[in-house]
Each structure stands twice: as structure tokens, then as C-alpha cells.
Design a protein around this motif. Structure first.
Motif, PDB file in Angstrom:
ATOM      1  N   THR A 100       0.822  -1.222   0.000  1.00  0.00           N
ATOM      2  CA  THR A 100       0.000   0.000   0.000  1.00  0.00           C
ATOM      3  C   THR A 100       0.850   1.265   0.000  1.00  0.00           C
ATOM      4  N   PHE A 101       2.162   1.138  -0.106  1.00  0.00           N
ATOM      5  CA  PHE A 101       3.028   2.310  -0.078  1.00  0.00           C
ATOM      6  C   PHE A 101       2.713   3.266  -1.217  1.00  0.00           C
ATOM      7  N   THR A 102       2.889   4.543  -0.926  1.00  0.00           N
ATOM      8  CA  THR A 102       2.829   5.549  -1.984  1.00  0.00           C
ATOM      9  C   THR A 102       4.123   5.475  -2.801  1.00  0.00           C
ATOM     10  N   GLU A 103       4.103   6.157  -3.927  1.00  0.00           N
ATOM     11  CA  GLU A 103       5.298   6.162  -4.773  1.00  0.00           C
ATOM     12  C   GLU A 103       6.489   6.755  -4.028  1.00  0.00           C
ATOM     13  N   ARG A 104       6.250   7.787  -3.222  1.00  0.00           N
ATOM     14  CA  ARG A 104       7.339   8.401  -2.459  1.00  0.00           C
ATOM     15  C   ARG A 104       7.925   7.414  -1.470  1.00  0.00           C
ATOM     16  N   PRO A 124       4.958   0.823 -11.325  1.00  0.00           N
ATOM     17  CA  PRO A 124       5.337   2.036 -10.598  1.00  0.00           C
ATOM     18  C   PRO A 124       6.438   2.795 -11.326  1.00  0.00           C
ATOM     19  N   ALA A 125       6.394   4.110 -11.215  1.00  0.00           N
ATOM     20  CA  ALA A 125       7.375   4.961 -11.893  1.00  0.00           C
ATOM     21  C   ALA A 125       8.629   5.058 -11.031  1.00  0.00           C
ATOM     22  N   VAL A 126       9.465   4.038 -11.106  1.00  0.00           N
ATOM     23  CA  VAL A 126      10.698   4.012 -10.319  1.00  0.00           C
ATOM     24  C   VAL A 126      11.863   3.656 -11.225  1.00  0.00           C
ATOM     25  N   GLU A 127      13.068   4.022 -10.766  1.00  0.00           N
ATOM     26  CA  GLU A 127      14.289   3.794 -11.553  1.00  0.00           C
ATOM     27  C   GLU A 127      14.896   2.430 -11.246  1.00  0.00           C
TER      28      GLU A 127
END
Length: 501
Positions: A100-104, A124-127
Motif C-alpha cells: 500500500t506504499f505511496t510512490e514516495r 510504478p514509476a521508479v528507476e
């Protein structure tokens, strides 16, 4: 006497050779005995090892190997466990992420852990390279060899809840996990016929250790619930016939709300474990009566892998305590100068155990602050009685200072819970211009009960000194909780600050 002078030879040694917490080294390794199942699939020990080996091949093909970190952001499932075991087979560590974590929040954990691969649903928009659970390999191409995993190989990076500052990555190696599984296995007498019903989230050490690694190390099995709901839980106990489960007080409170006539006979259960947060003796007594089994309240921290104390399965269970040190572990109580205090005197809880973490990832100062000579300084305030049963008074950081007097919220919460209408209570400090802080309480009532704030304050006045009686009592439908189900007092304080502003 200081910690350095304490004779640690009284600690009962654990038999932790062989890394039996790994399914391919379990007493049931390589057999057709059931190992894990969820609502969609079931795997034997042989099948689980094959699935883990397939994931390991897939990770290795992507360049994942010894010293790397794989992040897993999935709900409770066989896929989660297969991915974790696959990472372990190639020598990588796993950092479990709250789904349930947010992207941040996700990006922070990925960056801090240095994860090279994220196993998750969605995009998710992550590197970081991602892999969907549906794309996890299921059948290995090559032969299945026993991987070389040494006890000091890093296994888990579990992030603390972050109630003070940014979350920290707790480094747990395979020696920690194996010792924890052995300690639990001995304490609740697990064997190959035991089955755990896994109901807590797998991003938490309680679920990973008590409900997965411990039964696996005994050759037992695990039935997985994606999430808890009273009806789903009771149906699963009837269908799967588990022998035990581990839960937090919030789950027992939800089960206590189920009408007695709707609780079926559950003859397979032989015990339950309650931990991760304080539970009132009244809630535990009610739950034991409802289920007809012993409920063992325990205590532990992520920094000590999971559990360090627990009431016994056989022998005296003392309500209001979290029991004695688990096998192979030792607990001491220290004063402000780090000296041992005698039984009956409160002080800081310290733990010596092969389950104590390697340290906080990339935070040597924070590690040095809590680690001393192998002992873990927990920050919890407690008392050991003459029988070495531990009573937790409170967290040092949760202590309320009212006019120079130290107040411990747990004491006030415990007394509120003695009122017949009260199901749960949580107490925090509210800034006060005269006294510095005063206690206030949020209270959840039993279904159908009605009581006023004045009645609850009058009840408190009967058993607590005047300065401990909450200045305000708010009757609420539920307490603020973090994703693990613990009462979230930092969130309560933030809400109070916002309301005051």
C-alpha cells in the motif's frame, strides 16, 4: 553490575546448525509433504524448491547475485515466498515492501536499500527494473543443486515503521533467521504435523518468522490469507485446519466482535500467539474463552529478528506480562547509566541473542546507539519479576511528562481496558501550558456498549492517581493504526497537532 559483567552462560544454547529455515534444508525437504498454499495454488516441499530454483535462474539471468538486493512488493501469496526464496538461492537479500506504499515511500525504500530488482504488480514509476508476479518462472531449466548459503549471508532488509525520523533498514542474516526459527520451534513445540495460518502481512518479520520460517524449519506447512477479515479467517480455519496462528491485538479485537453463536468449532487449533503491540489481559482472556485455546502473548522487535519473550505453552501464563525470554535468548533491565537493576525495578529492556540484527543499513551511528557488546538496547521500559517474566511499562519515547512526573500510557490504557464497556484504548500526551503535557485517550467500545466520557473518567479515578486520569477521553470507532496493525501513536500526535492548529 553492568552488561559487560553479566554472565551470559545462563542462556540456553540453541541448536541452529543446518539452516533448517530454508525449505530445501527442512526435515521435509525434497518430499511431497505440503509446504505452502494460498487461495490459488498449493505446493509441496519438492514443488516449492523447484519454484524457488526457477526464480533463482530468472534472477541470475538478470544479473542478480550475491550481495544484491531484491525488493518484493506483493500481497501475501505463494508468489511472494517463491520470489524471496529464489533471491536467497542466488545469495541476494530481500527487502519486503508494503504493497500500500505511496510512490514516495516506495522510492525511498528502493533508494535506501539499493535494490536492483522490484517484483510487483502494476508499473510504478521508479528507476529500478521490475518483474510482475505473473512473469515469475515456475519450472527450472537446469538441475536443482543445494545453493551455497552461509549463515552470515544477508537475508532480509526489513524497514522499521519510521515513528522517529526516516525508516531504517534492519539487516538480518540467515543466522538470525535460523536462530529465530529454532527458538520459536522449541518454545511452541512445532513438528511436521503443525500448520500455520498466515494472516499478518509478509512485509513484517512476525509473519515471515512465526508463520513461515518456524513451521518450515520443523517440516510443517503454511496456509496463506491475503488479508484478514473475521469471516474469511474463520472459514479458513475450518477449511485448512491449521494448528496455530499469530496475530496482533487488533485482530483479536475484531474476532471478539463476532457474536459467540457465529464462531464455529475449531478443533484443529492448539494455540495462538499475540504480539507486535500490547494487548489487555481482558482481551486475551475473552479470546481464550472464545477459541478454547491458550493465547501466548509475546514481545519482540524487528531489530531482534522477531520475538524475544513469550508466555509459555505449558506452565504459568501471567496476564499483563509478555512472558520469559525465549530459548537461546537473554533479557536484562538497565537503569539510565546502563547498570543492571534488581527484579521489580523498572528500566530499559536489553536483549542478548543470536537473533539480534547485524545493524542498520548505512547507519553506523544509529547502530552504535542501540548495540553495545552484542546487547540490543530496545528503548522499551520494562520490569522483570522474580520468575523472570517481563512486564512492559511503555516505550521510552511514548512516556508523558506531566509537571515533572513520568506517566506511562500503557498503565492508563490497561486500566481503561478494565471497564466492561471498553474494548481498546490508546493514550498520548497533549501539550499543556501549565503542566507541559497531560494524557488524553482514544477509546473503542465493545459492540452495543454505551458509556460517556464522564463515566470513563470516573472509572479511571477509582484506580489511578489524579495526574494519570486522562484530561480528555474520546470515544472512537477504531484506533489509528499503521499498516502492520499496531496503534499508530505518531499519527495520533500528528492529528492532534493539526486539530490544535
Amino acid at each position: 553490575m553492568s552488561l559487560d559483567e553479566l554472565d551470559t552462560r545462563t542462556t540456553t544454547p540453541l541448536s541452529v546448525s543446518g539452516l533448517a529455515h530454508l525449505p530445501w534444508r527442512s526435515p521435509s525437504a525434497g518430499t511431497g509433504r505440503p509446504a505452502v498454499r494460498d487461495v490459488t495454488e498449493e505446493l509441496s516441499y519438492r514443488g516449492l524448491e523447484r519454484r524457488a530454483a526457477a526464480c533463482a535462474e530468472q534472477f541470475a539471468a538478470r544479473g542478480i547475485g550475491r550481495g544484491d538486493v531484491v525488493a518484493i512488493m506483493l500481497p501475501n501469496s505463494v508468489a511472494f515466498l517463491a520470489a524471496m526464496l529464489g533471491a536467497w538461492r542466488v545469495g541476494a537479500a530481500v527487502t519486503p515492501v508494503n504493497p500500500t506504499f505511496t510512490e514516495r515511500e516506495l522510492r525511498y525504500q528502493l533508494d535506501d536499500s539499493g535494490a536492483r530488482l522490484l517484483v510487483t504488480s502494476g508499473a510504478p514509476a521508479v528507476e529500478v527494473e521490475t518483474l510482475a508476479p505473473a512473469d515469475l518462472a515456475r519450472i527450472p531449466d537446469g538441475s536443482i543443486d543445494d545453493p551455497t548459503i552461509t549463515p552470515d549471508t544477508l537475508a532480509l532488509l526489513v524497514y522499521t515503521s519510521g515513528s522517529t525520523g526516516q525508516p531504517k533498514g534492519v539487516m538480518l542474516d540467515h543466522a538470525n533467521l535460523n536462530a529465530m526459527a529454532a527458538s520459536l520451534r522449541r518454545h511452541i513445540e512445532l513438528g511436521p504435523d503443525d500448520q500455520a495460518l498466515l494472516v499478518l502481512p509478509l512485509f513484517h518479520v512476525n509473519s515471515l518468522c512465526v508463520s513461515f520460517l518456524a513451521p518450515i524449519s520443523a517440516g510443517g506447512s503454511v496456509s496463506i490469507l491475503e488479508r484478514f477479515a473475521p469471516g474469511t479467517f474463520l472459514d479458513a480455519v475450518q477449511r485448512y485446519r491449521p494448528t496455530y496462528f499469530s496475530a496482533v491485538p487488533a485482530i483479536f479485537a475484531r474476532l471478539a466482535e463476532v457474536p459467540r453463536e457465529q464462531i464455529p468449532r475449531l478443533p484443529s487449533l492448539r494455540l495462538a500467539i499475540c504480539g507486535a503491540a500490547p494487548a489487555s489481559p481482558e482481551l486475551l482472556a475473552l479470546s481464550e474463552k472464545r477459541f478454547g485455546i491458550p493465547i501466548l502473548e509475546g514481545y519482540g522487535l524487528t531489530e531482534a529478528t522477531c520475538a524475544s519473550a513469550c508466555n509459555p505453552l505449558w506452565g504459568e501464563r501471567k496476564p499483563g506480562t509478555v512472558g520469559r525470554a525465549l530459548p537461546g535468548q537473554q533479557i536484562a533491565i538497565l537503569d539510565d547509566e546502563g547498570r543492571l537493576v534488581p527484579p521489580g525495578v523498572r528500566g530499559e529492556v536489553a536483549i542478548l541473542s543470536p537473533t539480534v540484527m547485524r545493524g542498520y543499513l548505512g547507519r553506523p551511528d544509529a547502530t552504535a546507539e542501540v548495540m553495545r557488546g552484542g546487547w540490543l538496547r530496545t528503548g522499551d521500559i520494562g520490569i522483570l519479576d522474580e520468575d523472570a517474566y517481563l512486564t512492559l511499562v511503555d516505550r521510552a519515547k511514548d512516556m508523558i511528562i506531566r509537571g515533572g512526573e513520568n506517566l506511562y500510557p500503557k498503565e492508563i490504557e490497561a486500566f481503561l481496558a478494565t471497564h466492561p464497556a471498553v474494548l481498546e484504548a490508546a493514550v498520548i500526551g497533549r501539550p499543556d501550558p501549565v503542566y507541559g503535557e497531560v494524557p488524553i485517550a482514544d477509546v473503542v467500545l465493545h459492540p452495543g456498549e454505551v458509556v460517556t466520557e464522564d463515566q470513563l473518567r470516573a472509572h479511571c479515578a477509582e484506580g489511578l492517581t489524579k495526574i494519570k486520569v486522562p484530561a480528555e477521553i474520546r470515544i472512537v470507532t477504531d484506533l489509528a493504526r499503521n499498516p502492520v496493525g499496531k496503534v499508530d501513536k505518531p499519527a495520533m500526535r500528528r492529528a492532534l497537532a493539526a486539530a490544535t492548529a
